[in-house]
Design a protein around this motif. Structure first.
Motif, short mmCIF file in Angstrom:
data_model
loop_
_atom_site.label_atom_id
_atom_site.label_comp_id
_atom_site.label_asym_id
_atom_site.label_seq_id
_atom_site.Cartn_x
_atom_site.Cartn_y
_atom_site.Cartn_z
N ASP A 115 0.82 -1.20 0.00
CA ASP A 115 0.00 0.00 0.00
C ASP A 115 0.86 1.26 0.00
OD1 ASP A 115 -2.17 -1.68 0.06
OD2 ASP A 115 -2.51 -1.49 2.21
N ARG A 116 1.98 1.24 0.74
CA ARG A 116 2.89 2.40 0.72
C ARG A 116 3.49 2.58 -0.67
NH1 ARG A 116 4.47 0.35 5.87
NH2 ARG A 116 6.28 -0.70 4.94
N ALA A 117 3.88 1.47 -1.30
CA ALA A 117 4.48 1.54 -2.64
C ALA A 117 3.47 2.08 -3.65
CB ALA A 117 4.98 0.16 -3.06
N ARG A 118 2.24 1.63 -3.54
CA ARG A 118 1.19 2.08 -4.48
C ARG A 118 0.98 3.60 -4.35
NH1 ARG A 118 -2.10 4.18 -6.91
NH2 ARG A 118 -3.83 3.39 -8.16
N LYS A 119 0.98 4.09 -3.13
CA LYS A 119 0.79 5.53 -2.92
C LYS A 119 1.97 6.32 -3.50
CE LYS A 119 -0.04 8.96 0.73
NZ LYS A 119 1.01 9.86 0.25
N GLU A 120 3.19 5.86 -3.28
CA GLU A 120 4.36 6.57 -3.83
C GLU A 120 4.37 6.54 -5.35
OE1 GLU A 120 8.31 6.39 -2.05
OE2 GLU A 120 7.50 5.10 -0.46
N LEU A 121 3.99 5.40 -5.94
CA LEU A 121 3.93 5.33 -7.40
C LEU A 121 2.89 6.29 -7.95
CD1 LEU A 121 4.22 1.47 -7.93
CD2 LEU A 121 5.84 3.18 -8.76
N ARG A 122 1.76 6.38 -7.29
CA ARG A 122 0.73 7.33 -7.73
C ARG A 122 1.28 8.75 -7.75
NH1 ARG A 122 -3.45 8.28 -3.34
NH2 ARG A 122 -1.66 9.51 -2.63
N ASP A 123 2.02 9.12 -6.71
CA ASP A 123 2.57 10.48 -6.64
C ASP A 123 3.61 10.71 -7.74
OD1 ASP A 123 0.98 10.87 -4.43
OD2 ASP A 123 2.59 10.50 -2.97
N ILE A 124 4.44 9.70 -8.02
CA ILE A 124 5.46 9.83 -9.06
C ILE A 124 4.82 9.99 -10.43
CG2 ILE A 124 7.24 8.54 -10.33
CD1 ILE A 124 8.13 7.40 -7.60
N PHE A 125 3.87 9.12 -10.76
CA PHE A 125 3.23 9.19 -12.08
C PHE A 125 2.41 10.48 -12.23
CE2 PHE A 125 3.41 4.34 -11.97
CZ PHE A 125 4.55 4.31 -12.74
N ALA A 126 1.78 10.91 -11.15
CA ALA A 126 1.00 12.16 -11.21
C ALA A 126 1.91 13.33 -11.54
CB ALA A 126 0.28 12.39 -9.88
N LYS A 127 3.11 13.35 -10.96
CA LYS A 127 4.06 14.42 -11.23
C LYS A 127 4.50 14.40 -12.70
CE LYS A 127 8.45 16.32 -9.47
NZ LYS A 127 9.27 16.25 -10.68
N VAL A 128 4.78 13.20 -13.24
CA VAL A 128 5.17 13.09 -14.65
C VAL A 128 4.03 13.58 -15.55
CG1 VAL A 128 5.76 11.46 -16.50
CG2 VAL A 128 6.78 11.19 -14.23
N VAL A 129 2.80 13.18 -15.23
CA VAL A 129 1.65 13.58 -16.04
C VAL A 129 1.48 15.09 -16.01
CG1 VAL A 129 -0.87 13.46 -16.20
CG2 VAL A 129 0.45 11.37 -15.80
N ARG A 130 1.58 15.69 -14.83
CA ARG A 130 1.43 17.15 -14.71
C ARG A 130 2.47 17.88 -15.55
NH1 ARG A 130 0.68 16.02 -9.20
NH2 ARG A 130 2.81 16.73 -8.74
#
Length: 485
Positions: free
Chosen positions: A224-239
């Motif tokens: 669950d921690r890894a999933r949250k960090e991945l979401r933040d990383i991909f969101a930054k790339v998308v932005r």
């Protein structure tokens, strides 16, 4: 008689009656519902299942044939083995045979709002995003990236050495997936971090996860921690991509640009959905591709005369006709290599079972004409691994024989749903063409630059794994440059 003794007698009587009732029920079901494979009432099915699905399927088939039911705890799992009883499994609509109920354990890994966490009409549109990202014009642009990653990876090998194919290809396919699926930014700037998080996500998918995906255990908390960090990383790339207007040749870009058509008012995908779709696509293909790449090499190396030598000759012909370039069109012409990949996949599909939930009752008829009625509420299982070993589907099925797929034999086309290495029907693998191109690229690079020798026999499959690959096997490589006669 003492109260305590009465309680014990009553309990024993209840258990005996229940067991006798179960035995009578099981015997009466024969000829209507599938035969029950349980042996010990109430717990036998669970015990057999815990020992591993391969042994369970083998014993169940030897006793009962193509159709049998295994009670596991409170759930009935009905196995349909072979092409005669498989059509409804593969062809039925989601209103009849649903994936959601049996694969909902993936939701914590993929995240909310995607795939098995949404209703069917939304999932259909999300699968369309996958399909559009893997169209021919897109695949052509991914091939140079496959080539670049493969050549860079193998350039680090020495003149000679010993490797394990499964281990090496797992690393390489992760690199190509990062490049073509997750995006250039991830591959070039944050690969180690993302790779580590994906590993934690992967480690959070263990057998108990299929039954209790939210159980508060260390593996799930780490997931669950890894999933949250991945979401933040991909969101930054998308932005950053959206802000700059930059466009890249990868699946991530396709998901960024994707728009719903019939749901959500036609809006674009959200950052959360993009992250979930990326993880789902990665999990769908990474292990299966690396495993099939490994089996392909193990069998080609062991069978020089019937596969390796022919595949090398094919590479020489391609170099003579097209030069050194490995392109989409060149890969499409590699029929010998294609058959070698397909035969490896026939012998060892990475998923021992594929599952559906019967939302409506249906009937199947076995090869001998016996009819069984499958009730609503059963989990229904097909096994590509076992079905591919049936001698009436594939001649001498335990023998490695890539030419079984060549004209005029074409054994995979003689029986509908005979070959189901990539599934079939409504839920055939969307990424099959992507996988073939990736595997054929890797082996084209290798055959043009190396010779191989097995130092161990071709290994047994690791049936205890969630995705079934080969056990370790040492392979010696020697660098050389392929010469054209």
């Amino acid at each position: 008689m003492h109260t305590g003794v009465l309680v014990i007698v009553a309990a024993i009587f209840t258990i005996v009656v229940a067991i006798l009732g179960r035995l009578i029920q099981n015997s009466l079901l024969v000829g209507k519902k599938p035969p029950i494979f349980e042996d010990v009432p109430f717990i036998g099915g669970l015990l057999k299942f815990l020992k591993g699905p391969w042994g369970l399927i083998s014993e169940g088939y030897s006793r009962y044939g193509e159709v049998f039911t295994v009670p596991v705890a409170t759930q009935r799992i009905t196995f349909l083995i072979g092409p005669d009883v498989a059509p409804h499994f593969f062809k039925a609509s989601d209103d009849e045979m649903s994936q959601t109920e049996v694969y909902k354990f993936n939701v914590p890994t993929f995240g909310p709002g995607v795939v098995y966490d949404v209703e069917q009409k939304i999932r259909t549109e999300q699968f369309r995003f996958f399909t559009e990202a893997l169209k021919k014009d897109r695949l052509k642009k991914y091939v140079p990236q496959f080539v670049m990653e493969a050549e860079a990876y193998f350039s680090k090998w020495e003149e000679t050495g010993v490797v394990d194919f499964a281990e090496e290809f797992s690393k390489l396919v992760t690199l190509t997936a990062a490049r073509t699926l997750l995006g250039r930014e991830v591959r070039e700037q944050m690969f180690e971090k993302v790779s580590s998080l994906l590993h934690d996500l992967d480690e959070g998918m263990i057998p108990i996860s299929t039954i209790a995906p939210y159980l508060p255990i260390p593996a799930h908390r780490k997931r669950d921690r890894a999933r949250k960090e991945l979401r933040d990383i991909f969101a930054k790339v998308v932005r950053e991509r959206r802000a700059s207007g930059a466009k890249e040749e990868d699946v991530l870009q396709q998901f960024i640009d994707a728009k719903y058509q019939n749901v959500y008012g036609g809006r674009h995908t959200t950052d959360e959905e993009i992250c979930g779709l990326l993880i789902a696509s990665l999990f769908a293909g990474q292990h299966t591709s690396s495993i099939t790449t490994a089996w392909t090499g193990l069998y080609m190396t062991e069978n020089k005369a019937i596969s390796w030598d022919k595949a090398v000759k094919e590479q020489q012909d391609m170099i003579k006709a097209h030069g050194s370039e490995i392109s989409y069109d060149v890969l499409q012409e590699l029929d010998v290599l294609h058959r070698c990949v397909t035969e490896a996949l026939r012998m060892h599909p990475p998923l021992i079972m594929v599952l559906r939930y019967a939302k409506t009752p249906f009937s199947v008829t076995t090869r001998s004409g016996k009819e069984y009625h499958i009730p609503q509420g059963d989990v229904v299982a097909a096994s590509p691994n076992f079905a591919h070993t049936l001698p009436y589907v594939f001649a001498d099925p335990l023998k490695y024989d890539p030419d079984r797929f060549a004209p005029p034999r074409e054994e995979d086309k003689k029986t509908p749903f005979g070959f189901v290495g990539f599934g079939g029907g409504r839920h055939g693998c969307i990424g099959s063409n992507f996988a073939y191109l990736q595997i054929k690229t890797i082996w084209s690079v290798l055959m043009r630059n190396f010779e191989f020798e097995l130092l161990d026999p071709v290994p047994e499959p690791e049936y205890n794994a969630m995705v079934i690959g080969p056990k370790p096997c040492r392979v010696r490589y020697t660098r050389r440059k392929l010469q054209v006669a």
